[in-house]
Design a protein around this motif. Sequence first.
Motif, PDB file in Angstrom:
ATOM      1  N   THR A 124       0.799  -1.227   0.000  1.00 59.05           N
ATOM      2  CA  THR A 124       0.000   0.000   0.000  1.00 59.05           C
ATOM      3  C   THR A 124       0.831   1.277   0.000  1.00 59.05           C
ATOM      4  O   THR A 124       0.279   2.370   0.105  1.00 59.05           O
ATOM      5  N   GLU A 125       2.148   1.149  -0.113  1.00 56.35           N
ATOM      6  CA  GLU A 125       3.000   2.334   0.010  1.00 56.35           C
ATOM      7  C   GLU A 125       2.653   3.402  -1.020  1.00 56.35           C
ATOM      8  O   GLU A 125       2.495   4.587  -0.687  1.00 56.35           O
ATOM      9  N   ALA A 126       2.509   3.008  -2.282  1.00 58.58           N
ATOM     10  CA  ALA A 126       2.208   3.981  -3.334  1.00 58.58           C
ATOM     11  C   ALA A 126       0.846   4.621  -3.109  1.00 58.58           C
ATOM     12  O   ALA A 126       0.666   5.829  -3.325  1.00 58.58           O
ATOM     13  N   LEU A 127      -0.117   3.837  -2.655  1.00 58.98           N
ATOM     14  CA  LEU A 127      -1.449   4.361  -2.401  1.00 58.98           C
ATOM     15  C   LEU A 127      -1.435   5.324  -1.216  1.00 58.98           C
ATOM     16  O   LEU A 127      -2.105   6.364  -1.227  1.00 58.98           O
ATOM     17  N   ARG A 128      -0.664   5.009  -0.189  1.00 56.08           N
ATOM     18  CA  ARG A 128      -0.546   5.913   0.969  1.00 56.08           C
ATOM     19  C   ARG A 128       0.156   7.211   0.575  1.00 56.08           C
ATOM     20  O   ARG A 128      -0.215   8.285   1.061  1.00 56.08           O
ATOM     21  N   ASP A 129       1.148   7.115  -0.289  1.00 57.37           N
ATOM     22  CA  ASP A 129       1.818   8.333  -0.770  1.00 57.37           C
ATOM     23  C   ASP A 129       0.829   9.229  -1.513  1.00 57.37           C
ATOM     24  O   ASP A 129       0.821  10.454  -1.338  1.00 57.37           O
ATOM     25  N   ALA A 130       0.000   8.606  -2.353  1.00 59.80           N
ATOM     26  CA  ALA A 130      -1.007   9.368  -3.087  1.00 59.80           C
ATOM     27  C   ALA A 130      -2.017   9.990  -2.133  1.00 59.80           C
ATOM     28  O   ALA A 130      -2.462  11.130  -2.331  1.00 59.80           O
ATOM     29  N   ALA A 131      -2.374   9.259  -1.073  1.00 60.28           N
ATOM     30  CA  ALA A 131      -3.315   9.784  -0.078  1.00 60.28           C
ATOM     31  C   ALA A 131      -2.724  10.985   0.646  1.00 60.28           C
ATOM     32  O   ALA A 131      -3.418  11.998   0.876  1.00 60.28           O
ATOM     33  N   GLU A 132      -1.455  10.911   1.010  1.00 61.66           N
ATOM     34  CA  GLU A 132      -0.809  12.037   1.692  1.00 61.66           C
ATOM     35  C   GLU A 132      -0.743  13.264   0.791  1.00 61.66           C
ATOM     36  O   GLU A 132      -0.977  14.394   1.244  1.00 61.66           O
ATOM     37  N   LYS A 133      -0.448  13.055  -0.476  1.00 56.83           N
ATOM     38  CA  LYS A 133      -0.390  14.167  -1.418  1.00 56.83           C
ATOM     39  C   LYS A 133      -1.759  14.817  -1.576  1.00 56.83           C
ATOM     40  O   LYS A 133      -1.885  16.051  -1.566  1.00 56.83           O
ATOM     41  N   THR A 134      -2.790  13.986  -1.706  1.00 55.11           N
ATOM     42  CA  THR A 134      -4.146  14.511  -1.865  1.00 55.11           C
ATOM     43  C   THR A 134      -4.572  15.289  -0.628  1.00 55.11           C
ATOM     44  O   THR A 134      -5.168  16.374  -0.726  1.00 55.11           O
ATOM     45  N   THR A 135      -4.274  14.760   0.564  1.00 53.66           N
ATOM     46  CA  THR A 135      -4.630  15.453   1.801  1.00 53.66           C
ATOM     47  C   THR A 135      -3.927  16.799   1.890  1.00 53.66           C
ATOM     48  O   THR A 135      -4.533  17.807   2.296  1.00 53.66           O
ATOM     49  N   ALA A 136      -2.664  16.853   1.508  1.00 53.35           N
ATOM     50  CA  ALA A 136      -1.931  18.123   1.534  1.00 53.35           C
ATOM     51  C   ALA A 136      -2.560  19.137   0.586  1.00 53.35           C
ATOM     52  O   ALA A 136      -2.659  20.327   0.910  1.00 53.35           O
ATOM     53  N   GLU A 137      -3.011  18.672  -0.576  1.00 51.03           N
ATOM     54  CA  GLU A 137      -3.644  19.572  -1.538  1.00 51.03           C
ATOM     55  C   GLU A 137      -4.994  20.070  -1.023  1.00 51.03           C
ATOM     56  O   GLU A 137      -5.366  21.239  -1.235  1.00 51.03           O
TER      57      GLU A 137
END
Length: 301
Positions: A225-238
């Motif tokens: 899930t690392e790539a998905l978690r990275d995408a989630a963190e980016k989306t939350t920051a945006e």
Amino acid sequence: MSDPTDLYRLDGDLPELTDPVLIYHFEGFVDAGATGRLALGHLLAELEHRVIATFDVDRLLDYRSRRPVMTFDTDRWTDYETPELAVYLTRDVTGTPFLIMSGPEPDREWELVTEAVGMLVTRLGVRTLVTVHGIPMGVPHTRPLGLTSHASRPELVNGQNSPFGKVRVPGSLAGLIELRLGAKGHDALGYAIHVPHYLAQAEYPQAAVTALEAITRGTGLVFPTEALRDAAEKTTAEIEEQIAASDELAGAIHGLEQQYDAFQSGATRESLLAEDTPMPTGEELAAQFEAFLAERDDHDG
């Protein structure tokens, strides 16, 4: 009487499996935050897999209601994105084999499709069927995402409380599979992830992370899930960037936080599904976020 086996084609010999899990999601039903699509798409992108069965989408889809994409280049047609509803064999990070079924939700012959799925489930020795999707809820993205579990047997939901009573809703093939195969003795369960209503129309990777975590708890399968978690963190920051630039959005989110915290503490039993709230509607909040996300996508090129 139509033959369910006419609806699918096996791709070679069926593998010998021991009580595999089948995870399934069909595009076309409610899926706030693209939860199910992102979750299964992530698994197929990250894990090696092969097709073991395909369904006859030419027979099952209404192309005029969901037109496949074609590419026109200058003076000719160059590509056609053929819809595919398929069953894939893959393995989790521990090497445990499991199955994924994904593709567009059929427009017709639901009962026959359900029988066909039941036949595949029996032939493959599937022990548990699992489906996931997202539903819009009056919750803030700043709190842990909740979920509603449902299953063919009460024991499978582990006594989790549901925010719903008895309701009548538009049906789905995923729900019919759980209902019909559960009645035949198969274990089937699902997770409806509670997605903030103002993010329902956007892709929200955190909801997909929550869905995969729920499947892990329910089945023991372990996913990358690392790539998905990275995408989630980016989306939350945006999202936080957008909120910081708007007092109206910040105030609306704060109101949702107060409502959510009061509900969780038991100070109020007002449903998180309630629509009569003194704040911008989900559509208004979503419109502001969508404008921001569209601007971001244009900037990204």
